[in-house]
Design a protein around this motif. Structure first.
Motif, short mmCIF file in Angstrom:
data_model
loop_
_atom_site.label_atom_id
_atom_site.label_comp_id
_atom_site.label_asym_id
_atom_site.label_seq_id
_atom_site.Cartn_x
_atom_site.Cartn_y
_atom_site.Cartn_z
N VAL A 27 0.84 -1.19 0.00
CA VAL A 27 0.00 0.00 0.00
C VAL A 27 0.88 1.24 0.00
O VAL A 27 2.06 1.19 0.35
CB VAL A 27 -0.95 0.04 1.22
CG1 VAL A 27 -1.90 -1.13 1.21
CG2 VAL A 27 -0.16 0.09 2.52
N ILE A 28 0.27 2.35 -0.39
CA ILE A 28 0.91 3.65 -0.27
C ILE A 28 0.18 4.40 0.85
O ILE A 28 -1.00 4.73 0.70
CB ILE A 28 0.84 4.43 -1.58
CG1 ILE A 28 1.67 3.71 -2.65
CG2 ILE A 28 1.34 5.86 -1.39
CD1 ILE A 28 1.68 4.38 -4.00
N SER A 103 -3.17 3.35 -4.03
CA SER A 103 -2.73 1.98 -3.77
C SER A 103 -3.40 1.00 -4.72
O SER A 103 -2.78 0.04 -5.21
CB SER A 103 -3.02 1.59 -2.32
OG SER A 103 -2.26 2.35 -1.42
N LYS A 107 -0.65 -0.33 -7.08
CA LYS A 107 -0.20 -1.53 -6.38
C LYS A 107 -1.14 -2.71 -6.54
O LYS A 107 -0.79 -3.84 -6.19
CB LYS A 107 -0.03 -1.25 -4.88
CG LYS A 107 0.95 -0.12 -4.54
CD LYS A 107 2.37 -0.47 -4.96
CE LYS A 107 3.35 0.61 -4.53
NZ LYS A 107 4.75 0.31 -4.95
#
Length: 306
Positions: A27-28, A103, A107
């Motif tokens: 995740v960001i 995210s 991602k």
């Protein structure tokens, strides 16, 4: 025998721990996103370049901004259904944070910290500029919410185990942002970014291996339609050699090929998006595609007579 059993049990526990660690969804965090003034106008341009409407617009109606999802996406692993990405708070992304969205796009991770299936082309979107993704999120929030939950994916075992996608991502995602080539022109680099990141052209125009990963040596060389019917053309100079840059740009604007034929199937949805890009971006895509060396791809099956 007891020692062997204990050793095997211990090895199993260690292996499971390693697997669990390797497959944690990335995740960001919100704290990693610096202060930013969103540009919704750029968000619209990103929306068109990324082809969001192709999958997420409600099927059977003409409004590209009704992003209630529902499109069925067949694959060798089962059928996926494009989710609702409208700002609806219950059925869409209305309650998502900006970090949730970044995210998800870069991602392939959901707000629940589970892996998305790569029918969502995050393997290409991972190369997108974070600023573009944030602008896209800002623009999506200006759209009308569309109520309605999309049905669950129909994926066969063992591919339905999302945790396994952590290993898949290790194999087929490099996590690297787009890096411009200083030896190339500004136009070429813009085209490379649009084709490889936002436009995710390789996702359909490349053959895949048994695990569903793109075969790197044949990137853009065409192959069987991932949706199961037809053949996706080679877009290297092996097939596009007779097309000029103007031909490609005109096709992206109108869907018309140099021989007068029109784009059909899923490519018709793509050209509805690229027709909304500005002329400079279509020209940049054309310049990049014309620079791709010829690559021999899989041979399409012979057409049956009659």
């Amino acid at each position: 025998m007891r020692r062997i059993f204990v050793a095997l049990f211990g090895a199993g526990i260690v292996s499971l721990g390693i697997f669990w660690w390797l497959t944690v969804a990335a995740v960001i965090p919100e704290a990693a996103l610096p202060a930013w003034k969103p540009d919704p106008a750029n968000g619209l341009a990103v929306f068109n370049a990324a082809g969001c409407a192709s999958c997420h617009a409600v099927p059977g109606q003409p409004d590209r901004t009704k992003l209630g999802g529902g499109l069925a996406i067949p694959s060798p692993f089962g059928t996926f259904y494009a989710p609702n990405i409208s700002p609806d708070p219950a059925d869409g992304i209305g309650r998502w944070s900006e970090a949730d969205f970044v995210s998800a796009v870069t991602k392939g991770t959901s707000p629940a910290r589970t892996h998305y299936f790569p029918a969502f082309p995050y393997t290409s979107y991972q190369h997108a500029k974070i600023e573009d993704v944030r602008d896209l999120f800002a623009w999506l929030k200006t759209l009308p919410p569309v109520a309605g939950k999309v049905r669950d994916h129909e994926v066969v075992f063992p591919f339905d185990i999302r945790r396994n996608l952590g290993i898949w991502k290790l194999l087929f995602m490099d996590g690297k942002p787009f890096r411009p080539d200083d030896a190339r022109s500004v136009q070429w680099n813009r085209g490379a970014y649009l084709v490889n990141a936002l436009g995710h052209c390789a996702e359909c125009h490349s053959p895949r291996n048994a695990l569903g990963g793109i075969i790197a040596a044949q990137r853009f060389a065409g192959g069987p339609n991932p949706e199961g019917e037809g053949w996706v053309p080679n877009i290297t100079q092996k097939w596009l050699g007779d097309w000029s840059e103007k031909d490609i740009a005109y096709f992206l604007e109108t869907g018309q090929m140099p021989d007068g034929d029109m784009a059909g199937g899923s490519m018709a949805r793509v050209t509805r998006n690229t027709s909304q890009l500005n002329a400079d971006d279509r020209a940049a895509i054309a310049a990049y595609l014309k620079s791709l060396p010829p690559v021999e791809g899989p041979r399409p099956p012979a057409r049956k007579n009659g």
